[in-house]
Design a protein around this motif. Structure first.
Motif, PDB file in Angstrom:
ATOM      1  N   VAL A 287       0.855  -1.098  -0.114  1.00 58.46           N
ATOM      2  CA  VAL A 287       0.185  -0.258   0.408  1.00 58.46           C
ATOM      3  C   VAL A 287       1.306   1.190   0.346  1.00 58.46           C
ATOM      4  O   VAL A 287       1.580   1.256   0.628  1.00 58.46           O
ATOM      5  CB  VAL A 287      -1.287   0.295   1.645  1.00 58.46           C
ATOM      6  N   GLY A 288       0.497   2.264  -1.238  1.00 60.28           N
ATOM      7  CA  GLY A 288       1.234   3.340  -0.904  1.00 60.28           C
ATOM      8  C   GLY A 288       1.689   3.739   0.282  1.00 60.28           C
ATOM      9  O   GLY A 288      -0.089   4.100   0.834  1.00 60.28           O
ATOM     10  N   ASP A 289       2.723   4.414   1.162  1.00 55.47           N
ATOM     11  CA  ASP A 289       2.853   5.562   1.760  1.00 55.47           C
ATOM     12  C   ASP A 289       2.538   6.614   1.784  1.00 55.47           C
ATOM     13  O   ASP A 289       1.612   7.401   2.605  1.00 55.47           O
ATOM     14  CB  ASP A 289       3.965   4.878   2.877  1.00 55.47           C
ATOM     15  N   THR A 322      -0.752   7.917   3.871  1.00 54.58           N
ATOM     16  CA  THR A 322      -2.492   7.529   3.827  1.00 54.58           C
ATOM     17  C   THR A 322      -2.186   6.611   4.742  1.00 54.58           C
ATOM     18  O   THR A 322      -1.793   6.636   5.903  1.00 54.58           O
ATOM     19  CB  THR A 322      -1.667   6.766   2.519  1.00 54.58           C
ATOM     20  N   GLN A 323      -3.435   6.605   5.240  1.00 52.08           N
ATOM     21  CA  GLN A 323      -3.877   5.668   6.702  1.00 52.08           C
ATOM     22  C   GLN A 323      -3.349   4.097   6.506  1.00 52.08           C
ATOM     23  O   GLN A 323      -3.209   3.605   5.282  1.00 52.08           O
ATOM     24  CB  GLN A 323      -6.065   5.207   6.971  1.00 52.08           C
ATOM     25  N   LEU A 326      -4.319  -1.924   7.885  1.00 48.70           N
ATOM     26  CA  LEU A 326      -4.331  -2.657   8.747  1.00 48.70           C
ATOM     27  C   LEU A 326      -4.547  -2.876  10.320  1.00 48.70           C
ATOM     28  O   LEU A 326      -5.533  -2.976  10.649  1.00 48.70           O
ATOM     29  CB  LEU A 326      -2.511  -3.778   8.888  1.00 48.70           C
ATOM     30  N   GLY A 342       0.166 -10.208   7.647  1.00 47.23           N
ATOM     31  CA  GLY A 342       0.459  -8.264   6.998  1.00 47.23           C
ATOM     32  C   GLY A 342       2.087  -9.006   6.241  1.00 47.23           C
ATOM     33  O   GLY A 342       2.434 -10.155   6.854  1.00 47.23           O
ATOM     34  N   ALA A 344       5.589  -7.869   5.543  1.00 46.74           N
ATOM     35  CA  ALA A 344       6.736  -6.433   6.103  1.00 46.74           C
ATOM     36  C   ALA A 344       7.641  -6.197   4.798  1.00 46.74           C
ATOM     37  O   ALA A 344       8.745  -7.608   4.950  1.00 46.74           O
ATOM     38  CB  ALA A 344       7.478  -6.809   7.230  1.00 46.74           C
ATOM     39  N   GLU A 346      11.173  -4.996   3.987  1.00 49.01           N
ATOM     40  CA  GLU A 346      12.707  -4.695   4.873  1.00 49.01           C
ATOM     41  C   GLU A 346      14.123  -3.984   3.911  1.00 49.01           C
ATOM     42  O   GLU A 346      14.584  -5.311   3.663  1.00 49.01           O
ATOM     43  CB  GLU A 346      12.734  -4.903   6.507  1.00 49.01           C
ATOM     44  N   LYS A 357       6.292  -4.482  13.066  1.00 50.86           N
ATOM     45  CA  LYS A 357       4.953  -3.990  12.482  1.00 50.86           C
ATOM     46  C   LYS A 357       3.952  -5.277  13.161  1.00 50.86           C
ATOM     47  O   LYS A 357       2.556  -4.128  14.011  1.00 50.86           O
ATOM     48  CB  LYS A 357       5.727  -4.317  11.491  1.00 50.86           C
ATOM     49  N   LYS A 361       0.990  -3.228  14.831  1.00 50.81           N
ATOM     50  CA  LYS A 361      -0.192  -3.320  14.093  1.00 50.81           C
ATOM     51  C   LYS A 361      -1.525  -4.696  13.946  1.00 50.81           C
ATOM     52  O   LYS A 361      -2.129  -5.515  13.615  1.00 50.81           O
ATOM     53  CB  LYS A 361      -0.568  -3.768  12.254  1.00 50.81           C
TER      54      LYS A 361
HETATM   55  N1  CTP Z   1      -0.101  -1.449   5.453  1.00 51.62           N
HETATM   56  C1  CTP Z   1      -1.681  -1.041   5.159  1.00 51.62           C
HETATM   57  N2  CTP Z   1      -1.283   0.332   4.824  1.00 51.62           N
HETATM   58  C2  CTP Z   1      -0.386   0.823   4.554  1.00 51.62           C
HETATM   59  C3  CTP Z   1       0.342   0.518   5.028  1.00 51.62           C
HETATM   60  C4  CTP Z   1       1.032  -0.722   5.228  1.00 51.62           C
HETATM   61  O1  CTP Z   1      -2.221  -1.653   5.732  1.00 51.62           O
HETATM   62  N3  CTP Z   1      -0.878   2.528   4.589  1.00 51.62           N
HETATM   63  C5  CTP Z   1      -0.433  -3.077   5.383  1.00 51.62           C
HETATM   64  C6  CTP Z   1       0.635  -3.939   4.200  1.00 51.62           C
HETATM   65  O2  CTP Z   1      -0.196  -4.888   3.105  1.00 51.62           O
HETATM   66  C7  CTP Z   1       1.657  -4.985   5.037  1.00 51.62           C
HETATM   67  C8  CTP Z   1       2.309  -3.948   6.426  1.00 51.62           C
HETATM   68  O3  CTP Z   1       1.319  -2.829   5.858  1.00 51.62           O
HETATM   69  O4  CTP Z   1       0.883  -6.016   4.707  1.00 51.62           O
HETATM   70  C9  CTP Z   1       3.576  -3.542   6.021  1.00 51.62           C
HETATM   71  O5  CTP Z   1       3.419  -2.941   5.166  1.00 51.62           O
HETATM   72  P1  CTP Z   1       4.898  -1.870   4.681  1.00 51.62           P
HETATM   73  O6  CTP Z   1       4.933  -1.489   3.174  1.00 51.62           O
HETATM   74  O7  CTP Z   1       6.524  -3.006   4.750  1.00 51.62           O
HETATM   75  O8  CTP Z   1       4.524  -1.205   6.516  1.00 51.62           O
HETATM   76  P2  CTP Z   1       4.266  -0.045   6.323  1.00 51.62           P
HETATM   77  O9  CTP Z   1       4.170   0.220   8.130  1.00 51.62           O
HETATM   78  O10 CTP Z   1       4.183   1.215   5.181  1.00 51.62           O
HETATM   79  O11 CTP Z   1       5.543   0.491   6.957  1.00 51.62           O
HETATM   80  P3  CTP Z   1       6.722   1.510   6.799  1.00 51.62           P
HETATM   81  O12 CTP Z   1       6.838   1.739   4.039  1.00 51.62           O
HETATM   82  O13 CTP Z   1       7.765   2.562   7.333  1.00 51.62           O
HETATM   83  O14 CTP Z   1       8.591   0.315   7.091  1.00 51.62           O
END
Ligand code: CTP
Length: 413
Positions: A287-289, A322-323, A326, A342, A344, A346, A357, A361
């Motif tokens: 998911v886009g952050d 973004t929100q 999870l 979920g 991760a 990394e 995480k 979560k």
């Molecule tokens: N995820 C989610 N909603 C978001 C971002 C991530 O539900 N907005 C979920 C992803 O689908 C995945 C998990 O959270 O199962 C971890 O996603 P990841 O991109 O590794 O981590 P982030 O929580 O986005 O943290 P960061 O990018 O800082 O590592």
């Protein structure tokens, strides 16, 4: 009975090719997604259009078929999707090519690259079948008429041929087994486990796109392959599957509820709408952050309508987070009734970050992996459960990995 299974039917040039229509029709009735691959000579006996109509899928004859333009390399894409390859009828020529590793058309190249189980139903004249070279080729691909040890190892199963009246006038061995028997052998082959029957599984896949303007977007390198493999595997194990997917070029898995989304906000809306009925949610999506900040002097509608011009030679974008989907699901009041998985991704401190995480979560299981996984058909990963137990797993196909993850989900359910 075969819902969620993708079956490739290879048809080569024996007059028994007409019986392959019956095979397609029966497989379809049992719920399988059937793709037919024909040799060029087989098209002299029966038209691809017949199989296209029966299977509801395009028919692959040539390696570079324009109607498969959505699949960059069609025979490989089909090989990867397949749960089973059946070659019925299989001529002496096709068996000979398989025995010698020759791939000179769509069917034989596909047969060389497939890792799923394979079932072959030979059909030929009795003297051809008895020919010592053909006998040798049959045992080289691992089989004999009565089966054999090597057969199992190489994942080839052989059915027939039977004795009876042959098209050439002889009453002898060489007839292809009846479609009914081929279907029975297929069902037996799949009668492994249906351990997710009656369960609702919600899976997310692919990366999201955050619009910058009507033509540009911010996204990531996720291919969606892991989420799609999970959806196919869960369906094959009997689950009712909802797949929420960001844009990908992958074929839609058979018999799953597919919801296509673009942005993180759309993915969240779809997941929230579907999460209530889910027994397990597996968030494989990347998911886009970050998304464009609404506080810009431009409205959301303008983002969709107005292309940003290059006037000033530079552009500054303000982004906001973004929100976290999870985290929002974990806060729902029926959280206890479902299993949350979920991923991760990394680059540093894989296990430490994945554990953090999992906790933040409130997950039951986290799949920790590295960016090398992107767009690959394989994944090396670690599974960490709520109790902090870590299983480091070797590199394996995403289909095998999907089944391992689902084994864990099933045990927790
Ligand atoms: N995820 C989610 N909603 C978001 C971002 C991530 O539900 N907005 C979920 C992803 O689908 C995945 C998990 O959270 O199962 C971890 O996603 P990841 O991109 O590794 O981590 P982030 O929580 O986005 O943290 P960061 O990018 O800082 O590592």
């Amino acid at each position: 009975m075969l819902a969620g299974k993708t079956i490739i039917l290879g048809v080569s040039s024996s007059i028994a090719a007409y019986k392959a229509c019956e095979i397609v029709s029966r497989l379809k009735k049992l719920g399988a997604d059937v793709w037919v691959v024909m040799t060029r000579s087989a098209t002299q006996l029966i038209t691809p259009q017949t199989f296209r109509t029966l299977s509801c899928n395009p028919v692959l004859v040539d390696l570079f078929a324009p109607e498969f333009s959505a699949m960059p390399v069609p025979h490989i894409a089909l090989a990867k999707m397949a749960d089973l390859l059946i070659i019925a009828p299989a001529t002496a020529n096709v068996i000979g090519k398989l025995a010698h590793g020759i791939g000179d058309d769509a069917l034989t190249t596909l047969a060389l690259s497939i890792t799923a189980p394979k079932l072959i139903a030979p059909a030929m004249n009795c003297e051809m079948w008895r020919n010592p070279i053909v006998r040798k080729n049959v045992s080289a691909i691992g089989g004999s008429a009565s089966g054999g040890k090597k057969l199992k190892e190489l994942k080839w199963r052989i059915i027939g041929p039977e004795a009876g009246h042959l098209a050439c006038g002889d009453d002898d061995i060489g007839r292809m087994s009846e479609p009914e028997e081929i279907i029975e052998a297929t069902i037996k082959l799949f009668a492994e486990k249906f351990d997710l029957e009656g369960k609702n599984i919600l899976i997310t896949a692919g990366g999201t796109r955050e619009a910058i303007d009507p033509v540009r977007y911010i996204s990531n390198r996720s291919s969606g392959k892991m989420g799609y493999a999970l959806a196919r595997a869960a369906r094959a194990r009997g689950a009712k599957v909802t797949l929420v997917s960001g844009p990908t070029y992958l074929p839609v898995p058979a018999d799953v509820e597919m919801i296509k989304v673009e942005s993180a906000a759309e993915m969240m809306e779809a997941v929230l709408a579907k999460q209530k009925d889910a027994d397990a949610i597996v968030m494989a999506a990347a998911v886009g952050d970050f998304t464009r900040n609404d506080e810009l002097p431009i409205t959301n509608d303008e983002i969709k309508l107005k292309k940003i011009k290059r006037n000033n030679n530079k552009l500054s974008l303000t982004l906001k987070s973004t929100q976290d989907i999870l985290q929002i699901i974990a806060q729902q009041k029926d959280r206890k009734n479902k299993i949350l998985v979920g991923f991760a991704l990394e680059t540093d401190d894989l296990i430490k970050n994945a554990k953090a995480k999992l906790k933040a979560k409130d997950l039951d299981l986290i799949v920790a992996n590295e960016p090398a996984t992107f767009d690959s058909d394989e994944i090396k990963f670690s599974l960490i459960n709520r109790a902090g137990k870590i299983d480091n797993l070797p590199k394996q196909t995403k289909t095998t990995a999907a089944n391992l993850i689902l084994d864990r989900v099933q045990a927790m359910l």
